[in-house]
Design a protein around this motif. Structure first.
Motif, PDB file in Angstrom:
ATOM      1  N   CYS A   1       0.845  -1.210   0.000  1.00 48.45           N
ATOM      2  CA  CYS A   1       0.000   0.000   0.000  1.00 48.45           C
ATOM      3  C   CYS A   1       0.875   1.254   0.000  1.00 48.45           C
ATOM      4  CB  CYS A   1      -0.904   0.022   1.227  1.00 48.45           C
ATOM      5  SG  CYS A   1      -2.304  -1.075   1.085  1.00 48.45           S
ATOM      6  N   GLU A   2       1.890   1.244   0.858  1.00 46.56           N
ATOM      7  CA  GLU A   2       2.788   2.402   0.926  1.00 46.56           C
ATOM      8  C   GLU A   2       3.527   2.574  -0.399  1.00 46.56           C
ATOM      9  OE1 GLU A   2       3.059   4.554   3.316  1.00 46.56           O
ATOM     10  OE2 GLU A   2       1.837   3.542   4.816  1.00 46.56           O
TER      11      GLU A   2
ATOM     12  N   LYS B   1       1.306   3.993  -3.276  1.00 52.13           N
ATOM     13  CA  LYS B   1       1.101   5.438  -3.084  1.00 52.13           C
ATOM     14  C   LYS B   1       2.364   6.210  -3.475  1.00 52.13           C
ATOM     15  CE  LYS B   1       2.168   6.692   0.937  1.00 52.13           C
ATOM     16  NZ  LYS B   1       3.416   6.921   1.617  1.00 52.13           N
ATOM     17  N   THR B   2       3.527   5.748  -3.009  1.00 56.19           N
ATOM     18  CA  THR B   2       4.761   6.478  -3.301  1.00 56.19           C
ATOM     19  C   THR B   2       5.093   6.399  -4.792  1.00 56.19           C
ATOM     20  OG1 THR B   2       5.482   5.910  -1.089  1.00 56.19           O
ATOM     21  CG2 THR B   2       7.157   6.814  -2.530  1.00 56.19           C
TER      22      THR B   2
ATOM     23  N   LEU C   1      -4.950   2.141   2.245  1.00 56.27           N
ATOM     24  CA  LEU C   1      -5.770   2.263   1.031  1.00 56.27           C
ATOM     25  C   LEU C   1      -7.101   1.519   1.216  1.00 56.27           C
ATOM     26  CD1 LEU C   1      -3.016   1.691  -1.711  1.00 56.27           C
ATOM     27  CD2 LEU C   1      -3.964   3.870  -0.928  1.00 56.27           C
TER      28      LEU C   1
ATOM     29  N   VAL D   1      -6.294   4.373  -5.322  1.00 56.62           N
ATOM     30  CA  VAL D   1      -5.237   5.228  -5.862  1.00 56.62           C
ATOM     31  C   VAL D   1      -5.728   5.990  -7.086  1.00 56.62           C
ATOM     32  CG1 VAL D   1      -3.017   5.131  -7.060  1.00 56.62           C
ATOM     33  CG2 VAL D   1      -3.292   3.993  -4.862  1.00 56.62           C
TER      34      VAL D   1
END
Ligand SMILES: Nc1ncnc2c1ncn2[C@@H]1O[C@H](COP(=O)(O)OP(=O)(O)OP(=O)(O)O)[C@@H](O)[C@H]1O
Ligand SMILES: [Zn+2]
Length: 644
Positions: free
Chosen positions: A26-27, A30-31, A58, A76
Motif C-alpha cells: 500500500c505504501e 502510493k509512493t 488504502l 489510488v
C-alpha cells in the motif's frame, strides 16, 4: 547524447510490476504514483481483513473481504485518475505470471511476506533479466535490497536462516521458558486433541493406553466433562507420571514440576458452570450447547487481554474454550480438521490457558492472552512508519536500476544494464532509532555468488539413506519446501522419475505416483543410489541444477544433529554453517522467542551485524529485543520440532 532524464521522466516512461499489496505494498503504490510512475501492474492473492486496516491505509472497513489488489487500484485512481494501474487478484506463482509476462516490465518490486513467493519471483526475474527490488519489514526493522542479474547477488545467492525449532523433549517434559509452554499448547496439545491428522499424536508422546484413553472422548461424554478429564490428565496425572521417572530428575539442577490441583478442587462451581460462564443466563437460564456462541473470556467476564490469569481462571478458560471448540466442531460437522489458527479466538484462548497452566506446573513466568497469541501466531506487530520508509526506499532503488537500464537500452526499448562504477545500488537497512545511531544504514550490494544454485552453476548435494528416503519426500520436503520449487521435474540418468504437467497421459500419472511412493534405491532403471546425479528442473521458474545423491545408511544418522534424517549441502542452500545466523537465533531465544521468521527476509539492526552481513553476504534477520511492543512476538514459522 540525449540529456539525462529527470526522475519524473524516468518514472513516467517505466513499467513496473508490484508483487504484494499488503503493508509494504500500500505504501509502495502510493509512493510510486506520487513519484510519477504511471504504468503499474500489481499482483496480490489476498482479500482485505479487518486486521489490515490499521496500516494498509488504502483499505476501509467497507472493503473487508474484497481483493487487496483491486481495492488498492481503485483507491489510488481516485487521486491519480490518469495512472494506468492493472490489478491482478491472484498468486504470483500462477502460470499466467510466467517469464514472458515478467519480461514486459522494467523492474519488479516485491512487498511479499513469505520466502517461497520471494524465491519464485527471484527466479522469474533472473530468467527474464529484469531487476528486482526486494523488501521486508518486522516492527521497527526493515530492509530494501536491489538485485540485478550479473551485477549483484540474487535474492538466493546467500542461504536464508532456517527457523529454529524447539527440542521436543523440552517441550514435552522439561520446559523452562514461556515460549516452550505456548509451543506445547499450539503445536502439540492442540493438534492432538482437535486435529484428525493421524501423525499429530506421535509428536506429543509415545502414547500408552492411559494416555490414549485420556485423550479420547467417551461415547456420550459431554464436551465439558471431556475437557475436565483432559485438564486433570495433562496438568495433574501426566505430571505425576513424569515425576515418577526418577532418572529424569537425577540431575538436581533440573527443576521438578508440580501437579496442579484437580479441576473440581480448583474451580468450586464445577465444570458446567465454568464452561458456560454467563452464556444462556440472559435467556431461559438453560446452559445448553446452543447458547455457546461467545468466546470463553466473554462468558467468564475476563475482559483484560493483558492480565495474567490466576490458576483457577486459566482452568476455567481451558475447559470453557475446549468445550466450545468441541461443540463448534460437532455442529459444523467438522470434527477433526482443526489446526491452530491465530485468528480463531477459541483456539487462542485454549492455547493461552494451556500455556498458563503449564507455566504453573513448571514455575515459569506466565503470559497474558495477548502475549500468548503473539507468541503462538508469530506476530510481530507491524509499524506503519517502517512500511512507509521501506516503500520510499524501494522507489529510490527502482529509479537507480531504471536509470541504469535505460542508459543501456536500445531504440526498441529493450534495455540491458550497463556496467556501472561505483555501483549505485544499495542494500538499505532500517534500524530502530537509538541515540548515536543512524536510522538508515546503506551498504554496497554483494556481487553474484558463483556458487549460487539459482544464478550460479552450483550443484546441490543431498545426503540421505536411499533405502528409506522416498521420491515423494524428496519432492515435497527438499525440492518444494527447502528449495522453493513450484513444479519440479526429476530426471535420473536413464529416465524421467517425476514431472508435473497438465498434458500427462494416464500411464505417466500412474507411474509417477508409484515412483513417489518408492524409496530412491527402488526407483526404476536401477534406482537412485550413492553418487547418482539427478537433473532437477522447474520450467515455470526456468531453474535447473544437478542434485547429487550421497548415500548414508540410516544407522549412521544422529537424531539430535540431523533430525530430518537428510542433509542438503550447497553454498547457497544451507544456512547452518553461517555463524551469524546461529548467534542471531540464540539472542532471540533468550527473549522467549525464536527469531527466524521466514516471512521477512534480511533484518539487521546494529552496525556489527551489517558488517557481518556484508562480509558473508548473509541474509539474516533479527527481531529487536529492545522493542517492548514486540514482547510476545516471533517464534518463527518453525513448525518443525527437533527430536532431542
Ligand atoms: N504468492 C503470492 N502471490 C501474491 N501475493 C502474495 C503471495 N504471497 C503473499 N502475498 C501477498 O503479500 C502481501 C504481504 O503483505 P503483509 O506482509 O502486509 O501481509 P498481510 O497478510 O496483509 O498482513 P499480516 O500478515 O500482518 O496479517 C499480502 O497482501 C499477501 O496477500
Ligand atoms: Zn544467486
Amino acid at each position: 547524447m540525449a540529456p539525462e532524464m529527470s526522475d519524473v521522466e524516468l518514472a513516467k516512461s517505466s513499467k513496473v510490476l508490484m508483487v504484494g499489496a499488503g503493508g509494504i505494498g500500500c505504501e509502495l503504490l502510493k509512493t510510486l504514483v506520487l513519484s510519477g510512475f504511471e504504468d503499474i501492474e500489481m499482483i496480490d492473492l489476498d482479500t482485505i481483513d479487518v486486521s489490515n486496516l490499521n496500516r494498509q491505509f488504502l483499505f476501509r472497513k467497507r472493503h473487508v473481504g474484497m481483493s487487496k489488489a483491486k481495492v488498492a487500484r481503485e483507491t489510488v485512481l481516485k487521486f491519480r485518475p490518469d495512472a494506468r494501474i492493472v490489478a491482478h487478484h491472484g498468486n504470483v506463482k500462477d502460470s499466467s505470471f510466467d517469464v514472458d509476462f515478467v519480461r514486459t516490465f522494467d523492474v519488479v518490486l516485491n512487498g511479499l511476506d513469505n520466502l517461497e513467493a520471494r524465491k519464485h519471483v527471484n527466479r522469474l526475474c533472473l530468467a527474464a533479466e529484469v531487476p528486482l527490488i526486494e523488501s521486508g519489514t518486522t516492527g521497527y526493522l526493515g530492509q530494501v535490497t536491489a538485485h540485478v542479474r550479473g551485477r549483484t547477488a540474487c535474492f538466493e545467492c546467500n542461504p536464508k536462516p532456517v527457523p529454529k525449532s524447539h527440542p521436543i523433549c523440552t517441550l514435552r517434559d522439561t520446559p523452562d521458558k514461556p515460549i516452550h509452554c505456548v509451543v506445547y499448547a499450539a503445536d502439540l496439545l492442540f493438534p492432538r486433541l482437535f486435529s484428525a491428522d493421524p501423525n499429530a499424536k506421535s509428536d506429543l508422546d509415545e502414547e500408552d493406553a492411559v494416555e490414549l484413553s485420556a485423550f479420547t472422548r467417551s461415547p456420550g461424554e459431554s464436551p465439558e466433562s471431556f475437557a475436565v478429564r483432559v485438564y486433570d490428565y495433562v496438568f495433574r496425572t501426566k505430571i505425576e507420571r513424569l515425576l515418577a521417572k526418577e532418572e529424569m530428575w537425577a540431575d538436581e539442577k533440573r527443576k521438578k514440576p508440580t501437579p496442579l490441583p484437580a479441576f473440581t478442587e480448583l474451580v468450586p462451581e464445577g465444570p458446567t458452570a465454568a464452561a458456560h460462564g454467563t452464556d444462556g443466563l440472559n435467556g431461559d437460564g438453560n446452559n445448553s450447547n446452543n447458547t455457546m456462541t461467545s468466546t470463553a473470556c466473554k462468558a467468564l467476564g475476563l475482559r483484560d487481554a493483558h492480565a495474567a490469569w490466576t490458576d483457577a481462571d486459566a482452568a476455567r478458560v481451558f475447559v470453557s474454550s475446549f468445550a466450545r471448540i468441541v461443540a463448534r466442531d460437532e455442529s459444523d460437522g467438522n470434527h477433526g480438521t482443526d489446526k491452530f489458527d491465530k485468528d480463531d479466538a477459541l483456539a487462542v484462548e485454549f492455547v493461552a490457558a494451556t500455556a498458563a497452566l503449564r507455566s504453573a506446573n513448571y514455575g515459569i513466568e506466565r503470559k497474558s492472552l495477548f502475549d500468548a497469541k503473539g507468541m503462538a501466531g508469530n506476530i510481530v506487530h507491524a509499524v506503519a512508519t517502517t512500511n512507509a520508509i521501506v516503500g520510499g526506499l524501494i522507489v529510490i532503488e527502482a529509479l537507480k536500476v531504471l536509470r541504469q537500464r535505460k542508459a543501456g537500452g536500445d531504440a526498441g526499448g529493450v534495455a540491458t544494464p550497463v556496467p556501472c562504477a561505483p555501483c549505485p545500488y544499495r542494500y538499505t537497512f532500517v534500524k530502530q532509532h537509538k541515540s548515536n545511531s543512524r536510522l538508515l544504514e546503506p551498504m554496497e550490494p554483494d556481487p553474484p555468488n558463483k556458487s549460487c544454485v539459482v544464478c550460479g552453476a552450483a550443484r546441490v548435494e543431498l545426503v540421505c539413506d536411499v533405502e528409506s528416503m522416498t521420491l515423494g519426500r524428496l519432492i515435497d520436503e527438499v525440492l518444494k519446501k527447502k528449495l522453493g520449487m513450484n513444479a519440479p521435474e526429476v530426471n535420473a540418468p536413464e529416465t524421467i522419475l517425476y514431472e508435473q504437467d497438465d498434458g500427462l497421459d494416464d500411464d505417466e500419472i500412474e507411474q509417477y505416483a508409484k515412483n513417489c511412493k518408492s524409496t530412491l534405491a527402488n526407483l526404476p532403471a536401477g534406482g537412485v543410489r550413492h553418487n547418482t546425479a539427478l537433473r532437477v528442473s522447474d520450467f515455470t521458474q526456468k531453474f535447473e541444477f544437478d542434485l547429487i545423491v550421497t548415500h548414508r545408511p540410516g544407522d549412521e544418522w544422529d537424531d539430535e544433529e540431523d533430525p530430518d534424517g537428510y542433509v542438503l549441502r550447497g553454498d547457497s542452500v544451507s544456512a547452518e554453517s553461517n555463524e551469524n545466523n546461529a548467534a542471531n537465533g540464540e539472542n532471540n531465544e533468550e527473549n522467549g522467542a525464536v527469531a527466524e521468521d521466514v516471512d521477512d527476509c534480511l533484518i539487521v539492526d546494529d552496525e556489527d551485524e551489517i558488517k557481518a552481513a556484508t562480509a558473508t553476504a548473509g541474509t539474516k534477520r533479527k527481531r529487536d529485543d529492545d522493542d517492548d511492543d514486540n514482547d510476545g512476538g516471533g517464534r518463527g514459522d518453525a513448525k518443525e520440532i527437533r527430536i532431542e
